[in-house]
Scaffold this active site. Structure first.
Site, PDB file in Angstrom:
ATOM      1  CD  GLN A   1      -2.810  -0.951  -0.237  1.00  0.00           C
ATOM      2  OE1 GLN A   1      -2.880  -1.795  -0.904  1.00  0.00           O
ATOM      3  NE2 GLN A   1      -3.641   0.257  -0.410  1.00  0.00           N
TER       4      GLN A   1
ATOM      5  CG  HIS B   1      -1.364   2.606  -4.106  1.00  0.00           C
ATOM      6  ND1 HIS B   1      -1.947   2.499  -5.250  1.00  0.00           N
ATOM      7  CD2 HIS B   1      -1.783   1.277  -3.452  1.00  0.00           C
ATOM      8  CE1 HIS B   1      -2.579   1.492  -5.563  1.00  0.00           C
ATOM      9  NE2 HIS B   1      -2.670   0.732  -4.639  1.00  0.00           N
TER      10      HIS B   1
ATOM     11  CD  GLU C   1      -8.660   2.402  -0.120  1.00  0.00           C
ATOM     12  OE1 GLU C   1      -8.871   2.424  -1.069  1.00  0.00           O
ATOM     13  OE2 GLU C   1      -7.634   2.871   0.557  1.00  0.00           O
ATOM     14  CG  HIS C   2      -7.516  -1.695   1.150  1.00  0.00           C
ATOM     15  ND1 HIS C   2      -6.643  -0.573   0.958  1.00  0.00           N
ATOM     16  CD2 HIS C   2      -8.083  -2.158   0.204  1.00  0.00           C
ATOM     17  CE1 HIS C   2      -7.320  -0.262  -0.226  1.00  0.00           C
ATOM     18  NE2 HIS C   2      -7.578  -1.269  -1.019  1.00  0.00           N
TER      19      HIS C   2
ATOM     20  CG  ASP D   1      -5.295  -3.345  -4.893  1.00  0.00           C
ATOM     21  OD1 ASP D   1      -6.251  -3.024  -4.262  1.00  0.00           O
ATOM     22  OD2 ASP D   1      -4.100  -3.323  -4.375  1.00  0.00           O
TER      23      ASP D   1
ATOM     24  CG  HIS E   1     -50.853  16.630   3.784  1.00  0.00           C
ATOM     25  ND1 HIS E   1     -50.709  17.968   3.352  1.00  0.00           N
ATOM     26  CD2 HIS E   1     -49.796  15.827   3.588  1.00  0.00           C
ATOM     27  CE1 HIS E   1     -49.668  18.082   2.915  1.00  0.00           C
ATOM     28  NE2 HIS E   1     -48.858  17.060   2.761  1.00  0.00           N
TER      29      HIS E   1
END
Length: 445
Positions: A273, A276, A342-343, A376, A435
């Site tokens: 990770q 990235h 996220e992961h 991924d 109504h």
């Protein structure tokens, strides 16, 4: 000579009792100032809304260093890219798409009907968004897998019109990267834009009367896909004009591990990770100081041989990454739930049972042979996931992202009569006499 600094700064939370808010604040986290970025890109977004294609081209020349000859990628360029693509990459994309398609097909929503009372039903019908714009980044890395992750769920949902936008590349004559184009062609996407950044999001949201080829470009109804902070900021600015999936931030991995974890696996996944982005977050949460030491030793052995060593080192040593030492797995679960990664990987004894106790995560990877990098590309899951702790209220991209629920209400006269008293009583309580009158008139005229 002094020893090199450790890769992971350690936050010791043992014997600490915190609220969820305090715990979330104590954990490493990347800072993402979307508000400031929004002000920076606001002129670009507003310019595209007014001047259309000309503004996009000007912004591309300024930010990407290239002025595309075609904002709308010619069909011949798509065909040529697919024809020239590496057969092994094509086969891998086909396998990835098939797996994602299989999962999304199983997750499709079906119409359901509930009989509330005899003669009175409420149905829920799921309808695909008509036209979507899918953003595929093209900066530090080429991500054809993001084409798969965006396009396939939209196709499974039944979206009628799919547009992919990806930044123009100077080295490819102002077209998006050929591998991106090949992936689009492989999946049958025919409308592709050579546009990136905030200008691409603005074009997708506002459309243009002419893209320079004599044809207009209709705005989309929904924009999805990952990107940098300026893409996230542009999404924020156009939200309401169109729907968006999320404001994606830097990627992140959290690993909850105990003494049974393989430190080489943990280190490799933290590195994957960190590769990235300089702001990528890699966080280890564990009750084992011994494991932290073992993972540090593995990082020292693995990082120097990594292709993107400098980027990885900066990400691992950044304030967004680190090791978190906890009393036990119960406190570890409190930490990862507060973090909402996220992961999230689970490297513990009884990993499946531990994973079942997680309430906040974009995706959970269970056990030593379910690394994030599998997700991924080839797990069948989607890699466009919520970041920055937003998993506490939102989900990752999937077929349901592209579906809208429409409720269908059907009551006959007898069912309305049986509901009349409750409805008109509430209408009077809210001082909305008309109504109640709309119901009463059906029985008095």
């Amino acid at each position: 000579m002094s020893a090199p600094a450790p890769y992971l700064a350690v936050t010791d939370l043992r014997a600490c009792r915190m609220t969820v808010t305090e715990l979330a604040a104590a954990l490493p986290r990347a800072e993402l100032d979307v508000a400031s970025a929004a002000e920076a890109v606001r002129p670009v977004v507003e310019d595209v809304a007014v001047r259309g294609a000309a503004a996009v081209l000007d912004a591309s020349e300024h930010f990407d260093g290239v002025r595309p000859a075609h904002l709308r990628v010619p069909s011949s360029a798509l065909e040529d890219a697919l024809e020239a693509s590496d057969p092994t990459i094509r086969a891998a994309l086909e396998e990835s798409a098939a797996r994602v398609r299989r999962v999304d097909a199983a997750h499709m929503r079906e119409e359901s009907t509930v009989e509330v009372i005899p003669g009175g039903t409420v149905s829920q019908r799921w309808v695909p968004v008509r036209r979507v714009g899918l953003y595929v980044p093209g900066g530090r890395a080429v991500l054809p897998s993001s084409v798969v992750m965006n396009v396939v769920p939209a196709q499974v949902a039944g979206v009628e019109q799919i547009v992919v936008a990806s930044p123009p590349q100077k080295e490819f004559g102002g077209l998006p990267h050929p591998t991106i184009l090949a992936a689009c062609a492989l999946l049958g996407v025919t409308e592709v834009l050579a546009a990136g950044g905030a200008q691409a999001i603005a074009l997708l949201a506002h459309g243009a009367s002419d893209l320079g080829d004599g044809a207009g470009f209709d705005p989309v109804d929904l924009v999805t896909g990952p990107g940098n902070v300026y893409v996230a900021a542009a999404k924020r600015l156009v939200r309401g004009q169109v729907g968006i999936d999320a404001e994606a931030g830097p990627t992140e991995i959290a690993i909850l591990a105990d003494d049974t974890a393989n430190p080489a696996f943990v280190a490799a996944d933290l590195i994957s990770q960190a590769e990235h982005d300089l702001l990528a977050a890699s966080v280890l949460v564990t009750p084992s100081a011994t494991l932290i030491d073992a993972v540090e030793a593995e990082l020292a052995a693995q990082v120097p041989h990594a292709l993107h060593r400098e980027r990885i080192e900066e990400a691992l040593r950044g304030p967004q990454s680190g090791a978190v030492l906890v009393d036990d797995l119960d406190q570890g679960l409190e930490a990862v739930n507060a973090y909402g990664a996220e992961h999230l990987e689970i490297h513990t004894a009884d990993a499946a049972d531990v994973a079942a106790r997680v309430t906040n995560a974009g995706a959970i990877f269970v056990g030593p042979y379910s690394p994030v990098s599998l997700g991924d590309y080839a797990a069948g899951s989607n890699h466009v996931l919520p970041t920055g702790g937003t998993s506490r209220f939102t989900s990752g991209l999937g077929v349901q992202t592209f579906l809208r629920a429409i409720e269908v209400i059907h009551y006959d006269r007898e069912a309305l009569a049986a509901s009349r008293e409750a409805a008109t009583t509430l209408a009077r309580a809210e001082d909305l006499a008309a109504h109640g009158g709309a119901i009463d008139t059906r029985f008095t005229t």
